[in-house]
Design a protein around this motif. Structure first.
Motif, short mmCIF file in Angstrom:
data_model
loop_
_atom_site.label_atom_id
_atom_site.label_comp_id
_atom_site.label_asym_id
_atom_site.label_seq_id
_atom_site.Cartn_x
_atom_site.Cartn_y
_atom_site.Cartn_z
N UNK A 1 0.84 -1.24 0.07
CA UNK A 1 -0.15 -0.11 -0.01
C UNK A 1 0.70 1.19 0.15
N UNK A 2 1.77 1.03 -0.28
CA UNK A 2 2.95 2.21 -0.20
C UNK A 2 2.54 3.31 -1.57
N UNK A 3 2.61 4.64 -1.21
CA UNK A 3 2.32 5.53 -2.20
C UNK A 3 3.58 5.90 -3.04
N UNK A 4 4.63 5.91 -2.37
CA UNK A 4 5.86 6.27 -2.90
C UNK A 4 6.98 5.61 -2.82
N UNK A 5 7.71 4.87 -3.71
CA UNK A 5 8.91 3.94 -3.42
C UNK A 5 9.82 4.49 -4.33
N UNK A 6 10.79 4.73 -3.77
CA UNK A 6 12.09 5.26 -4.45
C UNK A 6 13.32 4.44 -4.30
N UNK A 7 14.27 4.39 -5.21
CA UNK A 7 15.37 3.50 -5.31
C UNK A 7 16.48 4.51 -5.69
N UNK A 8 17.44 4.82 -4.78
CA UNK A 8 18.52 5.66 -4.88
C UNK A 8 19.52 4.86 -5.97
N UNK A 9 20.29 5.82 -6.38
CA UNK A 9 21.61 5.18 -7.30
C UNK A 9 22.43 4.46 -6.47
N UNK A 10 22.50 4.24 -5.18
CA UNK A 10 23.33 3.49 -4.51
C UNK A 10 22.55 2.19 -4.00
N UNK A 11 21.04 2.02 -4.66
CA UNK A 11 20.34 0.95 -4.31
C UNK A 11 19.36 0.85 -3.18
N UNK A 12 19.33 2.17 -2.36
CA UNK A 12 18.74 2.27 -1.17
C UNK A 12 17.22 2.24 -1.73
N UNK A 13 16.40 1.35 -1.13
CA UNK A 13 14.89 1.41 -1.40
C UNK A 13 14.36 1.99 -0.06
N UNK A 14 13.31 3.04 -0.46
CA UNK A 14 12.61 3.88 0.46
C UNK A 14 11.04 3.77 -0.16
N UNK A 15 10.13 3.40 1.04
CA UNK A 15 8.61 3.35 0.64
C UNK A 15 8.17 4.26 1.85
N UNK A 16 7.46 5.57 1.15
CA UNK A 16 6.93 6.58 2.16
C UNK A 16 7.94 7.13 3.03
N UNK A 17 9.13 7.36 2.86
CA UNK A 17 10.13 7.93 3.45
C UNK A 17 10.79 6.89 4.51
N UNK A 18 10.38 5.64 4.49
CA UNK A 18 11.04 4.84 5.28
C UNK A 18 11.86 3.64 4.73
#
Length: 258
Positions: free
Chosen positions: A151-168
């Motif tokens: 149910x995450x609204x925003x999922x980002x994957x940084x250039x270093x591979x760090x996965x963040x979902x809704x800021x977590x």
């Protein structure tokens, strides 16, 4: 047996194997993360030619030099050059810029779990939230399997591979590289598995979210190579036909009893 027949036959077999490699490359020209294969040709070990004793040499054998008995595939290897990067807009699609591989946990048909590596970054989530590849195999992070809240609204994957979902912070993609790619064995079209002697380390490749890496096959070059192989195959065919004509003449004309 006429040596020329055998030499021409080895040439035809060699070109057929080269054509198989090129055909597989062409078939995977649009396969995401595919790395093309190349092959080299190598002459058989030379042998010492002996002139069978006759009157010209007082009926003694005489060495007349070294002869090659044909050609064979010397080596088939994978070209790991970077493929082009294409945007997909997919939240979980990832491409790698630089050297390295995504780490994947694969369950074989026998139920055994193996760790394999790929450049195919077409990732999706299962209904449980597990990050998997296009075949349903678990993508590995620093902590193992990666689970992202569905149910995450925003999922980002940084250039270093760090996965963040809704800021977590969830986890980081495990990107692995190897000192020598010759210690990697290809499985299927896009998977690799290390063999004994392979040394791995954390890769420095950058992750690009929303993109995938395409095949590194140059279709035009492969087509030109296929034409070259076809011409070489035909040349060897002509050699065999010429020998066949000579043998036929020797049997039916020269050797005919009057």
């Amino acid at each position: 047996m006429l040596r020329g027949l055998y030499t021409a036959w080895t040439g035809m077999v060699n070109e057929q194997k080269r054509m198989d490699v090129l055909s597989n490359n062409m078939a995977n020209a649009t396969t995401v993360g595919f790395k093309l294969d190349k092959s080299t040709s190598q002459a058989f070990d030379q042998v010492l030619g002996i002139k069978i004793r006759d009157g010209s040499e007082a009926y003694h054998n005489q060495a007349i030099g070294h002869l090659s008995l044909g050609v064979k595939i010397g080596e088939t290897y994978t070209d790991h050059a970077q493929g082009s990067i294409r945007g997909t807009g997919g939240t979980y699609d990832c491409a790698l810029s630089g050297s390295g591989f995504f780490t994947i946990k694969v369950t074989t048909a026998s139920g055994e779990e193996k760790t394999r590596y790929t450049r195919d970054g077409r990732f999706t989530l299962t209904k449980e939230g597990k990050l998997v590849d296009a075949d349903g195999n678990a993508v590995q992070g620093k902590s193992g399997d990666i689970y992202i809240p569905t149910d995450s609204k925003s999922v980002t994957i940084s250039p270093q591979g760090l996965i963040t979902a809704d800021g977590e912070t969830i986890d980081s993609l495990q990107i692995t590289d190897f000192e020598d790619y010759r210690y990697l064995k290809k499985f299927g079209n896009t998977m690799f598995e290390p063999v004994e002697g392979a040394n791995s380390f954390d890769a420095s490749a950058q992750v690009i979210q929303g993109y995938t890496e395409q095949s590194n096959v140059n279709v035009v070059k492969e087509m030109v190579d296929m034409i070259t192989v076809t011409r070489a195959y035909e040349a060897n065919q002509k050699v065999i036909r010429s020998y066949d004509t000579m043998i036929q003449s020797a049997a039916n004309d020269i050797g005919r009893v009057q």
